[in-house]
Design a protein around this motif. Structure first.
Motif, mmCIF file in Angstrom:
data_model
loop_
_atom_site.group_PDB
_atom_site.id
_atom_site.type_symbol
_atom_site.label_atom_id
_atom_site.label_comp_id
_atom_site.label_asym_id
_atom_site.label_seq_id
_atom_site.Cartn_x
_atom_site.Cartn_y
_atom_site.Cartn_z
ATOM 1 N N ALA A 177 -12.496 20.405 -12.003
ATOM 2 C CA ALA A 177 -11.160 19.840 -12.195
ATOM 3 C C ALA A 177 -10.095 20.792 -11.657
ATOM 4 O O ALA A 177 -9.137 20.368 -10.998
ATOM 5 C CB ALA A 177 -10.925 19.543 -13.666
ATOM 6 N N TRP A 183 -11.016 14.257 -11.307
ATOM 7 C CA TRP A 183 -9.708 13.976 -11.895
ATOM 8 C C TRP A 183 -9.434 14.857 -13.110
ATOM 9 O O TRP A 183 -8.406 15.508 -13.190
ATOM 10 C CB TRP A 183 -9.629 12.502 -12.271
ATOM 11 C CG TRP A 183 -8.404 12.067 -13.007
ATOM 12 C CD1 TRP A 183 -8.364 11.402 -14.206
ATOM 13 C CD2 TRP A 183 -7.042 12.241 -12.604
ATOM 14 N NE1 TRP A 183 -7.063 11.152 -14.580
ATOM 15 C CE2 TRP A 183 -6.227 11.668 -13.606
ATOM 16 C CE3 TRP A 183 -6.429 12.843 -11.509
ATOM 17 C CZ2 TRP A 183 -4.840 11.658 -13.527
ATOM 18 C CZ3 TRP A 183 -5.044 12.845 -11.424
ATOM 19 C CH2 TRP A 183 -4.262 12.255 -12.433
ATOM 20 N N LYS A 184 -10.380 14.916 -14.036
ATOM 21 C CA LYS A 184 -10.152 15.762 -15.208
ATOM 22 C C LYS A 184 -11.448 16.017 -15.956
ATOM 23 O O LYS A 184 -12.427 15.265 -15.826
ATOM 24 C CB LYS A 184 -9.121 15.149 -16.148
ATOM 25 C CG LYS A 184 -9.526 13.826 -16.759
ATOM 26 C CD LYS A 184 -8.505 13.328 -17.793
ATOM 27 C CE LYS A 184 -7.197 12.940 -17.192
ATOM 28 N NZ LYS A 184 -6.274 12.321 -18.191
#
Length: 266
Positions: A177, A183-184
């Motif tokens: 990340a 994305w996360k």
């Protein structure tokens, strides 16, 4: 335990595909290949499907190819891996990348080899903090496949891509990340709630517009600036003729949430 290699759950406006060979860390055999491709194709054909979530059963996302059927006896004929790739992996990756709605990889544990690159082929990757991404190919004398040699340099940069591919060292979800590869990374117990909320948001959104966004971003990988501007013009023309654009403008002017119809009437 359900011994079906793929589980498909139809939810309101989206689908969840779960790789279901947890005793083998959801690694691929022929049956799982065929079932996974069919499940993705079914989602593509469903006009009511506005998003697709892919995850794994048990403690892993996917460990890539099941190597138990790849053992070559001493002096025996080695398997033709080009045939496996051309028959299974390449058609799957091409279909996954071309889906006309957002795809979300919910990486709940180890994603290794082809499993890592299938996750990275999704539009959005959300991973549990305990998850790891491993380009395990070099450890058995292979090269990254399933789009790995294409996606790694674009997501991680040239230097990191080479190190990941050549060493096969695990990469934590949090580092992935931080590097912008996914994305996360979220707490393990928050993973599916985070993914569900995003899938529901996409399912209720302007899915025709999402498809056009994906087309534009994919084309930008090879277009020069002027060509990309022309493509934006053409795709924006299509977007502007959808019912969702008209509804979005009305909702904005009326200060209310939009009621998009997406692929159902797009």
């Amino acid at each position: 335990m359900d011994d079906t290699p793929i589980l498909v759950e139809l939810r309101e406006g989206y689908r969840v595909i779960t790789l279901n060979r947890p005793d083998r860390l959801n690694s691929f055999n022929e049956a799982q290949h065929k079932a996974f491709f069919a499940a993705v194709a079914d989602a593509e054909a469903d006009a009511a499907c506005g998003a697709l979530v892919i995850t794994g059963a048990g403690r892993g996302f996917c460990a890539g190819q099941d190597l138990s059927d790849r053992v070559t006896p001493e002096g025996g004929e080695p398997p033709n891996l080009s045939v496996t790739i051309e028959t299974y992996y390449n058609p799957l990756l091409k279909k996954l990348r071309a889906l006309p709605f957002p795809t979300i990889a919910a990486v709940n544990g180890v994603a290794a080899g082809a499993g890592a690159n299938i996750a990275l082929a999704c539009d959005i990757v959300i991973a549990a903090k305990s998850a790891k991404f491993i380009q395990a190919f070099a450890k058995i004398g292979l090269i990254p496949d399933s789009g790995g040699t294409w996606s790694l340099p674009r997501l991680a940069g040239a230097a990191r891509a080479r190190a990941l591919a050549l060493t096969g060292d695990p990469l934590t979800a949090e580092t992935a990340a931080d590097w912008g590869m996914i994305w996360k990374a979220v707490d393990d117990d928050a993973l599916m709630a985070e993914v569900t909320a995003l899938a529901e948001r996409f399912a209720a959104g302007p899915t025709v517009g999402y498809d056009l966004i994906k087309q534009a971003l994919d084309a930008s990988e090879t277009n020069d600036f002027a060509t990309q501007l022309d493509l934006e013009r053409d795709l924006q023309g299509k977007a502007g003729r959808t019912p969702d654009y008209a509804e979005g403008v009305r909702a904005f002017m009326e200060k209310r949430p939009p009621n998009f119809v997406g692929r159902r009437k797009g």
